[in-house]
Design an enzyme around this catalytic site. Structure first.
Site, PDB file in Angstrom:
ATOM      1  N   HIS A 133      14.262  -5.438 -21.334  1.00  0.00           N
ATOM      2  CA  HIS A 133      15.711  -5.219 -21.407  1.00  0.00           C
ATOM      3  C   HIS A 133      16.411  -6.417 -22.064  1.00  0.00           C
ATOM      4  O   HIS A 133      17.215  -6.260 -22.994  1.00  0.00           O
ATOM      5  CB  HIS A 133      16.272  -4.994 -19.996  1.00  0.00           C
ATOM      6  N   GLU A 134      16.074  -7.606 -21.592  1.00  0.00           N
ATOM      7  CA  GLU A 134      16.727  -8.819 -22.126  1.00  0.00           C
ATOM      8  C   GLU A 134      16.433  -8.993 -23.609  1.00  0.00           C
ATOM      9  O   GLU A 134      17.311  -9.367 -24.396  1.00  0.00           O
ATOM     10  CB  GLU A 134      16.261 -10.059 -21.355  1.00  0.00           C
TER      11      GLU A 134
ATOM     12  N   HIS B 198      18.777  -7.227 -25.808  1.00  0.00           N
ATOM     13  CA  HIS B 198      20.013  -7.987 -26.095  1.00  0.00           C
ATOM     14  C   HIS B 198      19.742  -9.085 -27.118  1.00  0.00           C
ATOM     15  O   HIS B 198      20.534  -9.317 -28.031  1.00  0.00           O
ATOM     16  CB  HIS B 198      20.546  -8.642 -24.819  1.00  0.00           C
TER      17      HIS B 198
ATOM     18  N   HIS C 167      24.543  -2.571 -24.025  1.00  0.00           N
ATOM     19  CA  HIS C 167      24.149  -1.683 -22.936  1.00  0.00           C
ATOM     20  C   HIS C 167      24.360  -0.222 -23.316  1.00  0.00           C
ATOM     21  O   HIS C 167      25.172   0.117 -24.164  1.00  0.00           O
ATOM     22  CB  HIS C 167      24.950  -2.014 -21.676  1.00  0.00           C
TER      23      HIS C 167
HETATM   24  C1  LIG Z   1      19.172  -5.410  -9.240  1.00  0.00           C
HETATM   25  N1  LIG Z   1      20.218  -5.994 -10.041  1.00  0.00           N
HETATM   26  C2  LIG Z   1      20.741  -5.320 -11.058  1.00  0.00           C
HETATM   27  O1  LIG Z   1      20.390  -4.199 -11.421  1.00  0.00           O
HETATM   28  C3  LIG Z   1      21.825  -6.095 -11.804  1.00  0.00           C
HETATM   29  N2  LIG Z   1      21.626  -5.926 -13.233  1.00  0.00           N
HETATM   30  C4  LIG Z   1      21.088  -6.941 -13.928  1.00  0.00           C
HETATM   31  O2  LIG Z   1      20.746  -8.017 -13.462  1.00  0.00           O
HETATM   32  C5  LIG Z   1      21.018  -6.731 -15.442  1.00  0.00           C
HETATM   33  C6  LIG Z   1      19.578  -6.819 -15.903  1.00  0.00           C
HETATM   34  C7  LIG Z   1      18.689  -5.633 -15.438  1.00  0.00           C
HETATM   35  C8  LIG Z   1      19.176  -4.315 -16.029  1.00  0.00           C
HETATM   36  C9  LIG Z   1      17.244  -5.871 -15.788  1.00  0.00           C
HETATM   37  C10 LIG Z   1      21.859  -7.829 -16.064  1.00  0.00           C
HETATM   38  N3  LIG Z   1      21.847  -7.671 -17.515  1.00  0.00           N
HETATM   39  O3  LIG Z   1      22.477  -6.620 -18.050  1.00  0.00           O
HETATM   40  C11 LIG Z   1      21.165  -8.512 -18.297  1.00  0.00           C
HETATM   41  O4  LIG Z   1      21.068  -8.290 -19.522  1.00  0.00           O
HETATM   42  C12 LIG Z   1      23.243  -5.620 -11.383  1.00  0.00           C
HETATM   43  C13 LIG Z   1      23.462  -4.131 -11.739  1.00  0.00           C
HETATM   44  C14 LIG Z   1      23.409  -5.817  -9.889  1.00  0.00           C
HETATM   45  C15 LIG Z   1      24.263  -6.477 -12.157  1.00  0.00           C
HETATM   46 ZN   LIG Z   2      21.736  -6.216 -19.965  1.00  0.00          ZN
END
Ligand SMILES: CNC(=O)[C@@H](NC(=O)[C@H](CC(C)C)CN(O)C=O)C(C)(C)C
Ligand SMILES: [Zn+2]
Ligand SMILES: [Ca+2]
Ligand SMILES: [Zn+2]
Length: 157
Positions: free
Chosen positions: A114-115, A118, A124
């Site tokens: 996923h990262e 980006h 997204h």
């Molecule tokens: C379990 N926690 C979550 O699901 C959190 N989501 C993330 O940490 C995203 C990464 C995941 C999709 C691998 C952050 N992001 O978009 C990085 O590019 C929250 C939804 C809580 C923010």
């Molecule tokens: Zn993301």
């Protein structure tokens, strides 16, 4: 989350280099192979190739860090990445307050894929089946990318 203020739209090359740091949660060889597999997800779906570099001026720096913004302790935000660009552009950071695994929650391969989306310039998706959906899902299908993910990376490169 992507940091739109510093990212360009895309890399202006097809061979992208990366260099990695490590987490205490997994053997270094395991981190290396999970990171390489996460890059190969995008390489298989596009014309991009990823080469591991041993000099610090690699395009994508893979790092683990703890309680610096936007990280927040265990759970919550798992990782973040900068869009394509010089310097910090493309860099991908994982919250080292998470428990990183090669299997269950949180799976480093899935989060890294996923990262890296980006880091390549993808935003997204609102499609829950897409890798670029903003919420972590442990039970990801075998083929990590949705048709939308594949279309988006090929629209960009
Ligand atoms: C379990 N926690 C979550 O699901 C959190 N989501 C993330 O940490 C995203 C990464 C995941 C999709 C691998 C952050 N992001 O978009 C990085 O590019 C929250 C939804 C809580 C923010
Ligand atoms: Zn993301
Ligand atoms: Ca966190
Ligand atoms: Zn960071």
């Amino acid at each position: 989350e992507e940091y739109s203020h510093i990212q360009g739209t895309r890399w202006n090359k097809n061979v992208i280099t990366y260099i990695g740091r490590y987490t205490r949660d997994l053997p270094r060889s395991t981190v290396d192979s999970l990171v390489e597999s996460a890059f190969s997800v995008w390489a298989r779906a596009s014309s991009l190739t990823f080469v591991r570099s041993h000099t610090r001026n690699a395009d994508i720096m893979v790092e683990f860090h703890g309680d610096l913004y936007p990280f927040d302790g265990p759970g919550g935000t798992l990782a973040h990445a900068f869009g394509p660009g010089l310097g910090a552009g493309g860099d991908t950071h994982f919250d080292d307050d998470e428990h990183w695994t090669a299997g269950e929650t949180f799976n480093l391969f899935v989060v890294a894929a996923h990262e890296f989306g980006h880091a390549l310039g993808l935003k997204h998706s609102r499609n829950p089946d897409s890798l670029m959906y903003p919420t972590y899902r442990s039970s990801r299908p075998a083929n990590l990318l949705s048709r939308e993910d594949v279309a988006n990376i090929n629209a960009l490169y």
